[in-house]
Design an enzyme around this catalytic site. Structure first.
Site, PDB file in Angstrom:
ATOM      1  N   HIS A 189       0.963  -1.045   0.455  1.00  0.00           N
ATOM      2  CA  HIS A 189       0.074  -0.207   0.057  1.00  0.00           C
ATOM      3  C   HIS A 189       0.925   1.004   0.314  1.00  0.00           C
ATOM      4  CE1 HIS A 189      -3.260   2.309   0.769  1.00  0.00           C
ATOM      5  NE2 HIS A 189      -3.508   1.705   1.770  1.00  0.00           N
ATOM      6  N   HIS A 192      -1.899  -2.190  -9.467  1.00  0.00           N
ATOM      7  CA  HIS A 192      -2.795  -2.036  -9.054  1.00  0.00           C
ATOM      8  C   HIS A 192      -3.887  -2.902  -9.102  1.00  0.00           C
ATOM      9  CE1 HIS A 192      -5.517   1.165  -7.540  1.00  0.00           C
ATOM     10  NE2 HIS A 192      -4.369   1.772  -6.934  1.00  0.00           N
ATOM     11  N   ASP A 235       2.719   5.808  -6.690  1.00  0.00           N
ATOM     12  CA  ASP A 235       3.769   5.328  -6.013  1.00  0.00           C
ATOM     13  C   ASP A 235       5.369   5.714  -6.724  1.00  0.00           C
ATOM     14  OD1 ASP A 235       3.008   5.735  -2.999  1.00  0.00           O
ATOM     15  OD2 ASP A 235       1.689   3.542  -3.371  1.00  0.00           O
TER      16      ASP A 235
HETATM   17  N1  COA Z   1       5.730  -6.466 -10.194  1.00  0.00           N
HETATM   18  C1  COA Z   1       6.203  -8.092 -10.804  1.00  0.00           C
HETATM   19  N2  COA Z   1       4.925  -8.202 -10.852  1.00  0.00           N
HETATM   20  C2  COA Z   1       3.533  -7.388 -10.650  1.00  0.00           C
HETATM   21  C3  COA Z   1       3.028  -6.669 -10.292  1.00  0.00           C
HETATM   22  C4  COA Z   1       4.119  -5.734  -9.587  1.00  0.00           C
HETATM   23  N3  COA Z   1       4.141  -4.562  -9.053  1.00  0.00           N
HETATM   24  N4  COA Z   1       1.911  -6.310  -9.174  1.00  0.00           N
HETATM   25  C5  COA Z   1       1.211  -7.375  -9.865  1.00  0.00           C
HETATM   26  N5  COA Z   1       2.159  -8.490 -10.880  1.00  0.00           N
HETATM   27  C6  COA Z   1       1.775  -9.663 -11.043  1.00  0.00           C
HETATM   28  C7  COA Z   1       1.910 -10.166 -10.191  1.00  0.00           C
HETATM   29  O1  COA Z   1       3.004 -11.499  -9.846  1.00  0.00           O
HETATM   30  C8  COA Z   1       0.788 -11.705 -11.377  1.00  0.00           C
HETATM   31  O2  COA Z   1       1.255 -11.889 -11.944  1.00  0.00           O
HETATM   32  P1  COA Z   1       1.108 -13.540 -11.873  1.00  0.00           P
HETATM   33  O3  COA Z   1      -0.174 -14.247 -12.605  1.00  0.00           O
HETATM   34  O4  COA Z   1       1.293 -14.284 -13.634  1.00  0.00           O
HETATM   35  O5  COA Z   1       1.714 -14.532 -10.644  1.00  0.00           O
HETATM   36  C9  COA Z   1      -0.479 -10.538 -11.198  1.00  0.00           C
HETATM   37  O6  COA Z   1       0.443  -9.617 -11.765  1.00  0.00           O
HETATM   38  C10 COA Z   1      -1.387  -9.897 -11.098  1.00  0.00           C
HETATM   39  O7  COA Z   1      -0.787  -9.624  -9.427  1.00  0.00           O
HETATM   40  P2  COA Z   1      -1.913  -9.816  -8.257  1.00  0.00           P
HETATM   41  O8  COA Z   1      -0.646  -9.542  -7.187  1.00  0.00           O
HETATM   42  O9  COA Z   1      -2.500 -10.700  -8.021  1.00  0.00           O
HETATM   43  O10 COA Z   1      -2.340  -8.523  -8.015  1.00  0.00           O
HETATM   44  P3  COA Z   1      -3.108  -7.492  -7.128  1.00  0.00           P
HETATM   45  O11 COA Z   1      -4.492  -7.189  -7.392  1.00  0.00           O
HETATM   46  O12 COA Z   1      -3.136  -8.577  -6.062  1.00  0.00           O
HETATM   47  O13 COA Z   1      -2.189  -6.325  -6.630  1.00  0.00           O
HETATM   48  C11 COA Z   1      -0.548  -5.149  -6.076  1.00  0.00           C
HETATM   49  C12 COA Z   1      -2.129  -5.372  -6.699  1.00  0.00           C
HETATM   50  C13 COA Z   1      -1.282  -3.321  -5.917  1.00  0.00           C
HETATM   51  C14 COA Z   1      -0.634  -5.247  -4.920  1.00  0.00           C
HETATM   52  C15 COA Z   1      -0.001  -5.223  -6.698  1.00  0.00           C
HETATM   53  O14 COA Z   1       0.529  -5.423  -8.275  1.00  0.00           O
HETATM   54  C16 COA Z   1       1.724  -5.294  -5.972  1.00  0.00           C
HETATM   55  O15 COA Z   1       2.021  -5.579  -5.087  1.00  0.00           O
HETATM   56  N6  COA Z   1       2.472  -3.809  -6.033  1.00  0.00           N
HETATM   57  C17 COA Z   1       3.384  -3.760  -5.452  1.00  0.00           C
HETATM   58  C18 COA Z   1       3.399  -2.798  -4.718  1.00  0.00           C
HETATM   59  C19 COA Z   1       2.795  -1.633  -4.908  1.00  0.00           C
HETATM   60  O16 COA Z   1       3.544  -0.538  -5.533  1.00  0.00           O
HETATM   61  N7  COA Z   1       1.319  -1.294  -3.869  1.00  0.00           N
HETATM   62  C20 COA Z   1       1.082   0.545  -4.179  1.00  0.00           C
HETATM   63  C21 COA Z   1      -0.293   0.173  -4.824  1.00  0.00           C
HETATM   64  S1  COA Z   1      -0.329   1.788  -5.225  1.00  0.00           S
END
Ligand code: COA
Length: 378
Positions: free
Chosen positions: A222, A270, A321
């Site tokens: 987050h 996201h 971010d």
């Molecule tokens: N880096 C690498 N791969 C990513 C990624 C990232 N930042 N964000 C998503 N992915 C990939 C996942 O590995 C997953 O791949 P797979 O299907 O091959 O396993 C796919 O994209 C879906 O990701 P998932 O984490 O299930 O999506 P989500 O909707 O639950 O996650 C976040 C959203 C924000 C938690 C996720 O994108 C993330 O962890 N981002 C990094 C943290 C961040 O920047 N947070 C600030 C948000 S404003």
């Protein structure tokens, strides 16, 4: 075992109405009380946006003057709170300091146990006014520097910079900081806002809800992502003597390697936006201005290299971010201070949601499907 339709992470679940903001992933748009955030960032001060989030309408000149006067009167760091901050280790995470400060300000608030709409509005404004001093002083004390007293001739953003650095901030930097504060202010039912609403739903108090929200914001999935972005830049290596192209080449190679190792890259992706974060273009424009202002094209190289390599490999777009992290770095904020700046901004959105939740409350208490051992005897 039955097979209920479990929505892990509440993904895709609509849990309530809100009139505070609208996130539209299809059109990549974000509206605060109906106004596009880009327009607010271009034309408004953070104070005006805070008023809008709390009251539903932009302020008249008189209303803005009233809010500004209250905010300026509440800027000084309460000596009792300063003593508590001083008792915390200088290697405690600044988010822990922020969280402690929100709790202390709650316990010391004259309306602590009053949850009327008027008391809640008062507490929201007081907390919003008080937080910059906490964030600024906490960064300073880590460098062995003294508290800088607030100045009531400066707007919110300028005073925040003043209290952090003890120097007259320049207009371009104030403007970029103001943009970031507006963009960070509100984003519907994200994890920390939902946390604040859950706490409010038990009829707990506003400061408890904000304190819990700060805890939720700390995590790198987050708010902690803006800090984590800078750790990525640091790991790749920031070399001010490098050209934009050289930095981009190194960043691309780093990203390819990290993705090959299946690493999650902070600042990308996201839960709601799958085609790009509506706030990124505005924040990126502010970052571009800061890169030009400070003469640091190599940081743009790192930024572009990572973004391009991620786009080519997985087509995952940056979130807010990503440009915010390097912008705060250029301004001189320490990396662990980035998420506390997000707190100072998001207090407005959280408290708007707290007041909305309180006005039409229903205890938030979902169900779970038990998958532990069957009943047994001792
Ligand atoms: N880096 C690498 N791969 C990513 C990624 C990232 N930042 N964000 C998503 N992915 C990939 C996942 O590995 C997953 O791949 P797979 O299907 O091959 O396993 C796919 O994209 C879906 O990701 P998932 O984490 O299930 O999506 P989500 O909707 O639950 O996650 C976040 C959203 C924000 C938690 C996720 O994108 C993330 O962890 N981002 C990094 C943290 C961040 O920047 N947070 C600030 C948000 S404003």
């Amino acid at each position: 075992m039955t097979n209920p339709d479990i929505k892990k992470g509440l993904a895709g679940v609509v849990v309530d109405y809100t009139a505070v903001s609208k996130v539209n992933a299809e059109t990549n748009s974000l509206l605060y009380r109906g106004y596009p955030v880009q327009e607010l960032a271009a034309k408004c001060s953070f104070e005006e946006v805070a008023y809008l989030l709390w009251n539903g309408e932009l302020p008249t000149q008189d209303q803005l003057a009233g809010l500004t006067a209250r905010e300026r009167a509440g800027r000084a760091l309460d000596p009792a709170l300063k003593a508590i901050i001083d008792a915390l280790p200088t290697d405690a995470h600044p988010m822990d300091v922020c969280r402690t400060a929100a709790s202390v300000l709650g316990a010391r608030h004259p309306l602590a146990e009053n949850a009327s709409p008027e008391a809640n509005m008062s507490k929201a404004i007081d907390l919003w006014a008080a937080m910059p001093a906490v964030v600024a002083y906490d960064q300073r004390r880590r460098h062995g520097q003294e508290l800088v007293e607030p100045r009531d001739d400066l707007g919110y953003s300028a005073n925040f910079l003043w209290m952090t650095f003890g120097e007259d901030p320049v207009d371009e930097v104030i403007e970029a900081f103001n943009v970031s504060m507006i963009l960070y202010a509100e984003h519907s039912f994200n994890a920390s806002t939902f946390t604040a609403r859950v706490v409010t739903s038990t009829l707990s108090d506003l400061h408890s809800a904000v304190t819990a929200a700060i805890g939720a914001l700390k995590g790198p999935l987050h708010g902690g992502a803006n800090e984590a972005v800078m750790h990525t830049f640091d790991e790749i290596g920031i070399r001010p003597e490098e050209s934009l192209e050289q930095a981009a080449t190194r960043a691309k190679a780093w990203m390819e390697d990290a993705l090959a190792q299946k690493k999650k890259i902070m600042g990308f992706g996201h839960r709601v936006y799958k085609n790009g974060d509506s706030r990124v273009p505005t924040m990126k424009a502010a970052l571009d201005k800061m890169i030009a202002h400070y003469g640091r094209p190599e940081l743009l190289g790192l930024y572009n290299g990572l973004e391009q390599a991620m786009e080519e490999a997985k087509a995952i777009k940056p979130n807010l971010d990503y440009p915010a992290g390097p912008t705060y770095h250029l301004m001189g904020f320490d990396t662990p201070t980035f998420t506390p700046i997000f707190v100072a901004s998001r207090i407005t959105g959280w408290t708007a949601h707290i007041m909305e939740q309180a006005a039409a409350n229903s205890l938030i208490r979902p169900l779970s499907e038990y998958n532990g051992p069957d009943q047994r005897s001792l």
